[in-house]
Design a protein around this motif. Sequence first.
Motif, short mmCIF file in Angstrom:
data_model
loop_
_atom_site.label_atom_id
_atom_site.label_comp_id
_atom_site.label_asym_id
_atom_site.label_seq_id
_atom_site.Cartn_x
_atom_site.Cartn_y
_atom_site.Cartn_z
N ALA A 1 14.42 -2.83 30.54
CA ALA A 1 14.72 -4.26 30.49
C ALA A 1 14.15 -4.86 29.22
N GLY A 2 14.79 -5.88 28.76
CA GLY A 2 14.32 -6.60 27.58
C GLY A 2 15.48 -7.21 26.85
N PRO A 3 15.19 -8.18 26.01
CA PRO A 3 16.26 -8.88 25.29
C PRO A 3 17.02 -7.99 24.30
N PHE A 4 16.45 -6.83 23.97
CA PHE A 4 17.09 -5.93 23.00
C PHE A 4 17.49 -4.60 23.64
N ARG A 5 17.83 -4.63 24.92
CA ARG A 5 18.26 -3.40 25.59
C ARG A 5 19.50 -2.82 24.91
N ASP B 1 20.00 -2.61 21.82
CA ASP B 1 19.52 -1.78 20.71
C ASP B 1 19.23 -0.37 21.19
N VAL B 2 18.69 -0.25 22.41
CA VAL B 2 18.40 1.07 22.98
C VAL B 2 19.71 1.83 23.21
N GLY B 3 20.67 1.18 23.81
CA GLY B 3 21.96 1.82 24.04
C GLY B 3 22.61 2.26 22.74
N TYR B 4 22.56 1.39 21.76
CA TYR B 4 23.12 1.71 20.44
C TYR B 4 22.42 2.92 19.82
N LEU B 5 21.10 2.92 19.86
CA LEU B 5 20.34 4.04 19.27
C LEU B 5 20.69 5.35 19.95
N ILE B 6 20.71 5.37 21.27
CA ILE B 6 21.03 6.60 22.00
C ILE B 6 22.47 7.02 21.72
N ASP B 7 23.38 6.07 21.67
CA ASP B 7 24.78 6.36 21.35
C ASP B 7 24.87 7.02 19.97
N CYS B 8 24.14 6.50 19.02
CA CYS B 8 24.15 7.07 17.66
C CYS B 8 23.54 8.47 17.65
N LEU B 9 22.38 8.62 18.28
CA LEU B 9 21.70 9.91 18.29
C LEU B 9 22.54 10.98 18.98
N ASP C 1 29.71 -12.38 15.34
CA ASP C 1 28.92 -12.95 14.25
C ASP C 1 27.81 -12.01 13.79
N SER C 2 27.97 -10.72 14.02
CA SER C 2 26.94 -9.74 13.69
C SER C 2 26.85 -9.52 12.18
N ALA C 3 25.63 -9.34 11.71
CA ALA C 3 25.41 -9.01 10.31
C ALA C 3 25.40 -7.49 10.10
N CYS C 4 25.56 -6.74 11.18
CA CYS C 4 25.53 -5.28 11.09
C CYS C 4 26.81 -4.76 10.43
N HIS C 5 26.64 -3.76 9.58
CA HIS C 5 27.79 -3.14 8.93
C HIS C 5 28.39 -2.03 9.79
N ASP C 6 27.58 -1.42 10.63
CA ASP C 6 28.02 -0.31 11.46
C ASP C 6 28.86 -0.84 12.63
N PRO C 7 30.11 -0.41 12.74
CA PRO C 7 30.96 -0.87 13.84
C PRO C 7 30.37 -0.55 15.22
N ARG C 8 29.65 0.56 15.32
CA ARG C 8 29.04 0.91 16.60
C ARG C 8 27.93 -0.10 16.94
N ALA C 9 27.17 -0.55 15.96
CA ALA C 9 26.13 -1.56 16.19
C ALA C 9 26.76 -2.87 16.65
N ARG C 10 27.89 -3.23 16.03
CA ARG C 10 28.59 -4.45 16.45
C ARG C 10 29.13 -4.31 17.87
N ALA D 1 24.06 -4.92 18.85
CA ALA D 1 22.70 -4.56 18.44
C ALA D 1 22.18 -5.55 17.42
N SER D 2 20.87 -5.67 17.36
CA SER D 2 20.25 -6.63 16.44
C SER D 2 20.29 -6.15 14.99
N CYS D 3 20.36 -4.85 14.79
CA CYS D 3 20.51 -4.27 13.45
C CYS D 3 21.06 -2.86 13.61
N ASP D 4 21.42 -2.24 12.50
CA ASP D 4 21.96 -0.89 12.63
C ASP D 4 20.90 0.15 12.30
#
Length: 125
Positions: A44-48, A50-58, A87-96, A100-103
């Motif tokens: 749990a957390g406001p950036f959960r 980000d966790v999903g994105y990281l695991i998806d990338c890894l 409105d994401s500033a991330c360049h990575d389509p997966r992050a968008r 995610a808060s960043c890529d």
Amino acid sequence: MIPAVKMLNELAEYGLNCVDREHIIFIAKSVWYYDLIPDLGQIAGPFRNDVGYLIDCLARFNVLPKQRKLDLITAVEPYKPNSPAEDSACHDPRARAWNASCDIMPFMGDILPFQTRHYASGWGW
């Protein structure tokens, strides 16, 4: 609590931008070599996202066997937002797609040395 799960909880609390690079390395090695498949329902957390994105990338690195990749992606996919951030500033389509808060790009230099065959050979792969 398993150290990698504790680090994932910190990531969900503070975001990918604010996590120590050593935590990202530890999480990557835990996913690639220690069979970590996190349960995002228990994180749990406001950036959960980000966790999903990281695991998806890894999960998409070639160091993993095909079935392991599928298991990781299947584990996090139900938690992926229905619509990407517009409105994401991330360049990575997966992050968008994950809102995610960043890529992951700032961490690539840190984790790439650990996904080589030379490194993996020490782990019996």
